[in-house]
Scaffold this motif. Structure first.
Motif, PDB file in Angstrom:
ATOM      1  N   ALA A 109      53.626 -57.470  21.851  1.00 26.16           N
ATOM      2  CA  ALA A 109      54.696 -56.545  21.477  1.00 26.16           C
ATOM      3  C   ALA A 109      54.973 -55.496  22.542  1.00 26.16           C
ATOM      4  N   GLY A 110      55.094 -55.913  23.787  1.00 25.65           N
ATOM      5  CA  GLY A 110      55.533 -54.988  24.830  1.00 25.65           C
ATOM      6  C   GLY A 110      54.411 -54.247  25.525  1.00 25.65           C
ATOM      7  N   LEU A 111      54.802 -53.239  26.313  1.00 29.16           N
ATOM      8  CA  LEU A 111      53.869 -52.539  27.191  1.00 29.16           C
ATOM      9  C   LEU A 111      52.780 -51.785  26.448  1.00 29.16           C
ATOM     10  N   THR A 112      53.049 -51.402  25.212  1.00 26.66           N
ATOM     11  CA  THR A 112      52.042 -50.649  24.452  1.00 26.66           C
ATOM     12  C   THR A 112      51.017 -51.560  23.785  1.00 26.66           C
ATOM     13  N   ASP A 113      51.245 -52.850  23.868  1.00 20.25           N
ATOM     14  CA  ASP A 113      50.341 -53.805  23.235  1.00 20.25           C
ATOM     15  C   ASP A 113      49.392 -54.380  24.287  1.00 20.25           C
ATOM     16  N   SER A 114      48.248 -54.858  23.840  1.00 18.46           N
ATOM     17  CA  SER A 114      47.296 -55.488  24.758  1.00 18.46           C
ATOM     18  C   SER A 114      47.779 -56.892  25.121  1.00 18.46           C
ATOM     19  N   ASN A 115      47.378 -57.339  26.308  1.00 17.25           N
ATOM     20  CA  ASN A 115      47.732 -58.695  26.732  1.00 17.25           C
ATOM     21  C   ASN A 115      47.126 -59.719  25.783  1.00 17.25           C
ATOM     22  N   LYS A 116      47.850 -60.799  25.585  1.00 15.22           N
ATOM     23  CA  LYS A 116      47.334 -61.922  24.799  1.00 15.22           C
ATOM     24  C   LYS A 116      46.997 -63.050  25.771  1.00 15.22           C
ATOM     25  N   THR A 117      45.739 -63.492  25.765  1.00 13.27           N
ATOM     26  CA  THR A 117      45.238 -64.400  26.801  1.00 13.27           C
ATOM     27  C   THR A 117      44.542 -65.611  26.197  1.00 13.27           C
ATOM     28  N   ILE A 118      44.818 -66.770  26.789  1.00 10.62           N
ATOM     29  CA  ILE A 118      44.103 -68.009  26.471  1.00 10.62           C
ATOM     30  C   ILE A 118      43.255 -68.355  27.688  1.00 10.62           C
ATOM     31  N   VAL A 119      41.969 -68.614  27.476  1.00 10.23           N
ATOM     32  CA  VAL A 119      41.076 -69.008  28.569  1.00 10.23           C
ATOM     33  C   VAL A 119      40.563 -70.413  28.279  1.00 10.23           C
ATOM     34  N   VAL A 120      40.843 -71.324  29.214  1.00  8.98           N
ATOM     35  CA  VAL A 120      40.383 -72.710  29.088  1.00  8.98           C
ATOM     36  C   VAL A 120      39.452 -73.001  30.256  1.00  8.98           C
ATOM     37  N   ASN A 121      38.194 -73.257  29.952  1.00 10.87           N
ATOM     38  CA  ASN A 121      37.208 -73.599  30.978  1.00 10.87           C
ATOM     39  C   ASN A 121      36.954 -75.109  30.950  1.00 10.87           C
ATOM     40  N   PHE A 122      36.889 -75.714  32.122  1.00 14.51           N
ATOM     41  CA  PHE A 122      36.719 -77.169  32.199  1.00 14.51           C
ATOM     42  C   PHE A 122      36.138 -77.531  33.559  1.00 14.51           C
ATOM     43  N   THR A 123      35.627 -78.740  33.656  1.00 18.42           N
ATOM     44  CA  THR A 123      35.162 -79.294  34.928  1.00 18.42           C
ATOM     45  C   THR A 123      35.979 -80.547  35.210  1.00 18.42           C
ATOM     46  N   GLY A 124      36.783 -80.495  36.249  1.00 18.41           N
ATOM     47  CA  GLY A 124      37.658 -81.620  36.541  1.00 18.41           C
ATOM     48  C   GLY A 124      38.458 -81.392  37.800  1.00 18.41           C
ATOM     49  N   SER A 125      39.513 -82.198  37.958  1.00 21.64           N
ATOM     50  CA  SER A 125      40.341 -82.130  39.162  1.00 21.64           C
ATOM     51  C   SER A 125      41.824 -81.953  38.849  1.00 21.64           C
ATOM     52  N   ALA A 126      42.171 -81.842  37.563  1.00 22.00           N
ATOM     53  CA  ALA A 126      43.562 -81.612  37.172  1.00 22.00           C
ATOM     54  C   ALA A 126      43.576 -81.001  35.779  1.00 22.00           C
ATOM     55  N   ILE A 127      44.644 -80.245  35.478  1.00 25.77           N
ATOM     56  CA  ILE A 127      44.754 -79.587  34.177  1.00 25.77           C
ATOM     57  C   ILE A 127      46.222 -79.539  33.758  1.00 25.77           C
ATOM     58  N   TYR A 128      46.449 -79.721  32.466  1.00 23.17           N
ATOM     59  CA  TYR A 128      47.793 -79.674  31.888  1.00 23.17           C
ATOM     60  C   TYR A 128      47.700 -78.872  30.583  1.00 23.17           C
ATOM     61  N   MET A 129      48.598 -77.895  30.407  1.00 22.79           N
ATOM     62  CA  MET A 129      48.599 -77.116  29.166  1.00 22.79           C
ATOM     63  C   MET A 129      49.903 -77.369  28.411  1.00 22.79           C
ATOM     64  N   TYR A 130      49.758 -77.560  27.097  1.00 24.01           N
ATOM     65  CA  TYR A 130      50.911 -77.872  26.253  1.00 24.01           C
ATOM     66  C   TYR A 130      51.030 -76.841  25.126  1.00 24.01           C
ATOM     67  N   ASN A 131      52.236 -76.322  24.961  1.00 23.22           N
ATOM     68  CA  ASN A 131      52.533 -75.360  23.899  1.00 23.22           C
ATOM     69  C   ASN A 131      53.625 -75.892  22.997  1.00 23.22           C
ATOM     70  N   ILE A 132      53.886 -75.143  21.953  1.00 24.30           N
ATOM     71  CA  ILE A 132      55.058 -75.377  21.113  1.00 24.30           C
ATOM     72  C   ILE A 132      56.073 -74.296  21.458  1.00 24.30           C
ATOM     73  N   LEU A 133      57.307 -74.699  21.677  1.00 23.31           N
ATOM     74  CA  LEU A 133      58.370 -73.748  21.983  1.00 23.31           C
ATOM     75  C   LEU A 133      59.420 -73.805  20.882  1.00 23.31           C
ATOM     76  N   VAL A 134      59.860 -72.639  20.434  1.00 21.60           N
ATOM     77  CA  VAL A 134      60.877 -72.590  19.380  1.00 21.60           C
ATOM     78  C   VAL A 134      62.085 -71.814  19.882  1.00 21.60           C
ATOM     79  N   ASN A 135      63.193 -72.019  19.205  1.00 22.54           N
ATOM     80  CA  ASN A 135      64.427 -71.313  19.558  1.00 22.54           C
ATOM     81  C   ASN A 135      64.778 -70.297  18.474  1.00 22.54           C
ATOM     82  N   ARG A 136      65.893 -70.431  17.824  1.00 27.36           N
ATOM     83  CA  ARG A 136      66.310 -69.397  16.876  1.00 27.36           C
ATOM     84  C   ARG A 136      65.533 -69.514  15.565  1.00 27.36           C
ATOM     85  N   VAL A 137      64.819 -68.436  15.242  1.00 29.66           N
ATOM     86  CA  VAL A 137      64.134 -68.293  13.960  1.00 29.66           C
ATOM     87  C   VAL A 137      64.532 -66.925  13.412  1.00 29.66           C
ATOM     88  N   PRO A 138      65.031 -66.837  12.179  1.00 21.48           N
ATOM     89  CA  PRO A 138      65.487 -65.547  11.641  1.00 21.48           C
ATOM     90  C   PRO A 138      64.436 -64.454  11.754  1.00 21.48           C
TER      91      PRO A 138
END
Length: 241
Positions: free
Chosen positions: A84-113
């Motif tokens: 919620a902006g500059l007054t809010d704390s950062n929201k962070t995802i940390v993914v630890n792994f051992t490998g040679s490549a990484i791909y992250m997938y999210n859900i994206l939405v558009n208009r929601v009332p």
């Protein structure tokens, strides 16, 4: 005498044409937002504690299972947060792994009332800034599943840490679904190679016969280029006198 010597060398040439090497086997592993690593069980870290919701179970979230089809989400689960902006704390995802490549997938939405659905993430790999992602919602109600928000295939094999951070001005929605990483699992697979013996002037042509092992040895002994001559590795121009 020349013909006899050539015949004695033939088994060695045939074996060299079938030289076998090995290569590393690369496999993909999934890291689910809730169930974690499909092999190690390690789960992502969501910061700050208490700043994230289990999306499919969140009754107070406006982007919930009434908006998102759980059957289209990996394992039916996702994590939800709003920055919620500059007054809010950062929201962070940390993914630890051992490998040679990484791909992250999210859900994206558009208009929601009554909901801010902008997604903006800064990615850090092993502490270094790696990428900026932004999804600006349009006027549709479309939901984008399995949205690739970050990928890196050029890192060396080894332990790594990926962070996805929602920060800065404005309200930012993050719906994390899963990540996939590629790892060398330590096994070796054989690879049969095709070689050229320039000294003898003979080339093994594996692709000119369905199965070289079906060639009867008498064809090779007769220096006959057909029907199994190419399998034996000899062209007419290389036949001894």
């Amino acid at each position: 005498m020349w013909r006899l010597v050539e015949k004695r060398l033939l088994p060695l040439l045939y074996l060299s044409a079938h030289a076998v090497t090995t290569h590393a086997v690369l496999t993909n592993r999934t890291i689910d937002d809730q169930k974690g690593d499909s092999v190690t069980g390690a789960v992502p870290v969501f910061l700050p504690p208490g700043g994230w919701n289990i999306g499919q179970a969140c009754d107070t979230c406006t982007v919930n299972s009434a908006v998102i089809a759980t059957e289209k989400v990996f394992d039916g689960t996702w994590h939800d947060s709003s920055h919620a902006g500059l007054t809010d704390s950062n929201k962070t995802i940390v993914v630890n792994f051992t490998g040679s490549a990484i791909y992250m997938y999210n859900i994206l939405v558009n208009r929601v009332p009554a909901t801010h659905t902008l997604t903006r993430l800064e990615f850090f790999l092993d502490g270094d800034h790696a990428f900026s992602f932004i999804h600006v919602p349009d006027n549709t109600t479309d939901v984008i599943y399995n949205a690739l928000v970050y990928s890196n295939t050029s890192m060396p094999q080894g332990p790594h840490s990926l962070q996805a951070v929602a920060s800065g001005n404005g309200t930012i929605l993050t719906l994390f679904d899963y990540a996939i990483y590629t790892v060398d699992d330590g096994t070796q697979a054989p690879t049969q190679s095709t070689t050229t013996n320039s000294a003898a002037g003979c080339r093994f042509r594996n692709d000119s016969f369905e199965d070289p092992r079906r060639c009867h040895r008498r064809w090779c002994d007769r220096w006959d280029p057909s029907p199994c001559g190419p399998c034996c590795g000899y062209l007419p121009s290389t036949l001894p006198p």
